[in-house]
Motif scaffolding. Structure first.
Motif, PDB file in Angstrom:
ATOM      1  N   CYS A   1      55.815  42.620  50.488  1.00 30.89           N
ATOM      2  CA  CYS A   1      54.811  43.166  51.402  1.00 30.89           C
ATOM      3  C   CYS A   1      53.643  43.786  50.634  1.00 30.89           C
ATOM      4  O   CYS A   1      52.474  43.609  51.002  1.00 30.89           O
ATOM      5  CB  CYS A   1      55.444  44.214  52.316  1.00 30.89           C
ATOM      6  SG  CYS A   1      56.633  43.545  53.507  1.00 30.89           S
ATOM      7  N   GLY A   2      53.949  44.490  49.554  1.00 26.79           N
ATOM      8  CA  GLY A   2      52.890  45.095  48.755  1.00 26.79           C
ATOM      9  C   GLY A   2      51.988  44.065  48.106  1.00 26.79           C
ATOM     10  O   GLY A   2      50.755  44.216  48.083  1.00 26.79           O
ATOM     11  N   LEU A   3      52.577  43.005  47.581  1.00 27.45           N
ATOM     12  CA  LEU A   3      51.794  41.942  46.943  1.00 27.45           C
ATOM     13  C   LEU A   3      50.824  41.296  47.927  1.00 27.45           C
ATOM     14  O   LEU A   3      49.641  41.087  47.616  1.00 27.45           O
ATOM     15  CB  LEU A   3      52.732  40.873  46.373  1.00 27.45           C
ATOM     16  CG  LEU A   3      53.519  41.224  45.108  1.00 27.45           C
ATOM     17  CD1 LEU A   3      54.570  40.159  44.836  1.00 27.45           C
ATOM     18  CD2 LEU A   3      52.582  41.353  43.906  1.00 27.45           C
ATOM     19  N   VAL A   4      51.312  40.980  49.106  1.00 26.18           N
ATOM     20  CA  VAL A   4      50.520  40.229  50.074  1.00 26.18           C
ATOM     21  C   VAL A   4      49.487  41.113  50.766  1.00 26.18           C
ATOM     22  O   VAL A   4      48.367  40.674  51.060  1.00 26.18           O
ATOM     23  CB  VAL A   4      51.447  39.556  51.106  1.00 26.18           C
ATOM     24  CG1 VAL A   4      50.644  38.863  52.198  1.00 26.18           C
ATOM     25  CG2 VAL A   4      52.372  38.549  50.413  1.00 26.18           C
TER      26      VAL A   4
ATOM     27  N   PHE B   1      54.467  49.919  46.433  1.00 25.69           N
ATOM     28  CA  PHE B   1      53.270  50.243  45.665  1.00 25.69           C
ATOM     29  C   PHE B   1      53.192  49.442  44.365  1.00 25.69           C
ATOM     30  O   PHE B   1      52.089  49.222  43.843  1.00 25.69           O
ATOM     31  CB  PHE B   1      53.213  51.740  45.380  1.00 25.69           C
ATOM     32  CG  PHE B   1      52.653  52.529  46.524  1.00 25.69           C
ATOM     33  CD1 PHE B   1      51.290  52.774  46.597  1.00 25.69           C
ATOM     34  CD2 PHE B   1      53.472  53.017  47.532  1.00 25.69           C
ATOM     35  CE1 PHE B   1      50.751  53.501  47.650  1.00 25.69           C
ATOM     36  CE2 PHE B   1      52.949  53.743  48.587  1.00 25.69           C
ATOM     37  CZ  PHE B   1      51.584  53.977  48.664  1.00 25.69           C
ATOM     38  N   ALA B   2      54.332  48.987  43.852  1.00 27.32           N
ATOM     39  CA  ALA B   2      54.302  48.105  42.688  1.00 27.32           C
ATOM     40  C   ALA B   2      53.581  46.805  43.026  1.00 27.32           C
ATOM     41  O   ALA B   2      52.848  46.250  42.206  1.00 27.32           O
ATOM     42  CB  ALA B   2      55.718  47.817  42.205  1.00 27.32           C
ATOM     43  N   GLY B   3      53.784  46.311  44.251  1.00 26.62           N
ATOM     44  CA  GLY B   3      53.060  45.128  44.691  1.00 26.62           C
ATOM     45  C   GLY B   3      51.561  45.363  44.726  1.00 26.62           C
ATOM     46  O   GLY B   3      50.764  44.490  44.340  1.00 26.62           O
ATOM     47  N   PHE B   4      51.134  46.548  45.161  1.00 24.89           N
ATOM     48  CA  PHE B   4      49.711  46.886  45.158  1.00 24.89           C
ATOM     49  C   PHE B   4      49.143  46.859  43.735  1.00 24.89           C
ATOM     50  O   PHE B   4      48.059  46.333  43.493  1.00 24.89           O
ATOM     51  CB  PHE B   4      49.494  48.272  45.768  1.00 24.89           C
ATOM     52  CG  PHE B   4      49.720  48.346  47.255  1.00 24.89           C
ATOM     53  CD1 PHE B   4      49.725  47.197  48.030  1.00 24.89           C
ATOM     54  CD2 PHE B   4      49.930  49.552  47.875  1.00 24.89           C
ATOM     55  CE1 PHE B   4      49.929  47.251  49.394  1.00 24.89           C
ATOM     56  CE2 PHE B   4      50.133  49.623  49.252  1.00 24.89           C
ATOM     57  CZ  PHE B   4      50.133  48.471  50.012  1.00 24.89           C
ATOM     58  N   PHE B   5      49.861  47.465  42.809  1.00 26.02           N
ATOM     59  CA  PHE B   5      49.388  47.527  41.423  1.00 26.02           C
ATOM     60  C   PHE B   5      49.210  46.121  40.854  1.00 26.02           C
ATOM     61  O   PHE B   5      48.166  45.812  40.262  1.00 26.02           O
ATOM     62  CB  PHE B   5      50.397  48.310  40.572  1.00 26.02           C
ATOM     63  CG  PHE B   5      49.947  48.575  39.159  1.00 26.02           C
ATOM     64  CD1 PHE B   5      49.489  49.830  38.801  1.00 26.02           C
ATOM     65  CD2 PHE B   5      49.995  47.585  38.195  1.00 26.02           C
ATOM     66  CE1 PHE B   5      49.077  50.096  37.503  1.00 26.02           C
ATOM     67  CE2 PHE B   5      49.588  47.827  36.890  1.00 26.02           C
ATOM     68  CZ  PHE B   5      49.121  49.080  36.540  1.00 26.02           C
TER      69      PHE B   5
ATOM     70  N   GLY C   1      53.461  36.458  45.579  1.00 28.98           N
ATOM     71  CA  GLY C   1      54.317  36.620  46.748  1.00 28.98           C
ATOM     72  C   GLY C   1      55.176  35.398  46.991  1.00 28.98           C
ATOM     73  O   GLY C   1      56.339  35.515  47.415  1.00 28.98           O
ATOM     74  N   ALA C   2      54.628  34.203  46.713  1.00 32.37           N
ATOM     75  CA  ALA C   2      55.423  32.973  46.837  1.00 32.37           C
ATOM     76  C   ALA C   2      56.589  32.996  45.856  1.00 32.37           C
ATOM     77  O   ALA C   2      57.704  32.559  46.182  1.00 32.37           O
ATOM     78  CB  ALA C   2      54.535  31.751  46.594  1.00 32.37           C
TER      79      ALA C   2
END
Length: 383
Positions: free
Chosen positions: A55-58, A106-110, A320-321
């Protein structure tokens, strides 16, 4: 800082953060060791963390739409991850669950926000070098932290994770936001179809990574120190060797060889016993193939960043994939028929290999419409 120093700072920040990610919240041995100390079953927690990270990545691109906002997102995300990791020193299970979900998100955001600096400070044509360095160094750091978690102290390893995050924040803070950004192609080419095909390939091929985490690695849990030391070595070696090959060598054929190695790994998983030598053989095939595959699609994603005004979107969806494929593989591997039967697991793995091989020719055809300089595609430009 000079342009070269900016590139090194972006590499250092991402490398240290990635090392923390794969050592702790994303299938990390530090997390498993802490769960073992508290006698907590990790299965549901790990799946929840992967979903939060996805979710964070996308979703990052919804909030990050400039280089300045990307830096703020990296600093904020790094700070949240630092605080959330520190909370694991407090032995409260409910607090751990909330913290794990938060740091994974938040790791996905970074990671996605770093796409802006990846594009800005690594010129097109040199992005494979940046990717090779970050993937190899983060895996090497992960091995060290994992060994500390298993053989010294889980809490010492948790402290090392905080050191990694502090370093990532330090280098992220040093990244300047230039007034004039790097020029991108004046005529933007539609890259949606090639990008969608690449995401489909990544999603399919990384199902085998999920099966590896869920089925293959647990089958060799008795191997011990050999597995803990050797696990990521073929991955690092494959990335280093392929990235260092002369330009005259067609890397596209190496990609096909890597996919074949995945098939042989699953065949060996059925045919061999569960000894240390069997582990070395299977892991060499499996992780060596993963190294080549990761280098391929990471470098392609890097080149595609120039075709989007928001590189966080391209990098976030592409990665994300990858995460979705790992998640799907873990869910498949958790089914009783696959977790109990190496043959059934191998059938799924071979099916993934078959679909990946079918996808590769149209993928190369699509990518050649927008990219010409990537060395993985050079072998197919004459066909």
């Amino acid at each position: 800082m000079a342009q070269g120093n900016n590139r090194l700072a972006s590499i250092a920040s991402f490398t240290l953060f990635s090392a923390w990610l794969i050592a702790f919240p994303y299938e990390g041995q530090v997390l498993y060791s802490l769960f073992a100390l508290r006698a907590i079953s990790p299965s549901v927690w790990i799946i929840a963390a992967i979903v939060a990270h996805l979710c964070g990545l996308v979703c990052c691109a919804l909030f990050v739409k400039s280089l300045e906002k990307a830096k703020k997102a990296m600093l904020l995300s790094g700070a949240v991850c630092f605080l959330g990791t520190a909370l694991f020193f407090i032995p409260v299970s409910a607090l751990w669950m909330a913290s794990l979900l938060c740091v994974s998100l938040f790791a996905g955001f970074f990671i996605s926000a770093w796409g802006y600096f990846y594009r800005e400070y690594t010129p097109a044509g040199k992005r494979m070098g940046t990717v090779a360095l970050t993937l190899a160094l983060s895996a090497a750091l992960m091995i060290f932290v994992n060994l500390c978690a298993v053989y010294v102290s889980a809490y010492l390893a948790l402290g090392l994770c905080l050191v990694l995050l502090a370093g990532a924040l330090y280098f992220a803070l040093r990244l300047p936001v230039p007034a004039v950004l790097r020029e991108t192609p004046a005529e933007r080419v539609s890259y949606i179809q090639p990008f969608a095909t690449l995401c489909a390939f990544v999603l399919i091929i990384t199902i085998n990574s999920g099966l590896m985490f869920q089925v293959i690695l647990p089958a060799f849990s008795d191997v011990g120190l050999v597995a803990d030391i050797y696990w990521a070595v073929p991955y690092i070696a494959a990335i280093f060797l392929v990235s260092r090959l002369p330009a005259r060598i067609d890397k596209g054929y190496i990609l096909y060889a890597a996919i074949a190695m995945l098939g042989f790994a699953f065949i060996a998983f059925v045919a061999l016993d569960r000894s240390a030598w069997s582990y070395i053989a299977i892991n060499t095939l499996l992780l060596g193939a993963c190294g080549v595959n990761d280098l391929f699609w990471w470098s392609i994603l890097g080149e595609l960043l120039d075709f989007d005004k928001n590189p966080a979107k391209t990098l976030g969806i592409g990665l994300g994939a990858n995460v979705a494929g790992v998640l799907l593989g873990k869910l498949i591997g958790s089914a009783s028929i696959f977790s109990a039967s190496s043959g059934a697991c191998a059938l799924i793995g071979m099916a993934v290999v078959l679909v990946a091989v079918v996808l590769l020719p149209p993928l190369h055809g699509q990518l050649l419409l927008v990219l010409k300089g990537n060395s993985f595609l050079a072998a197919f430009s004459e066909l």
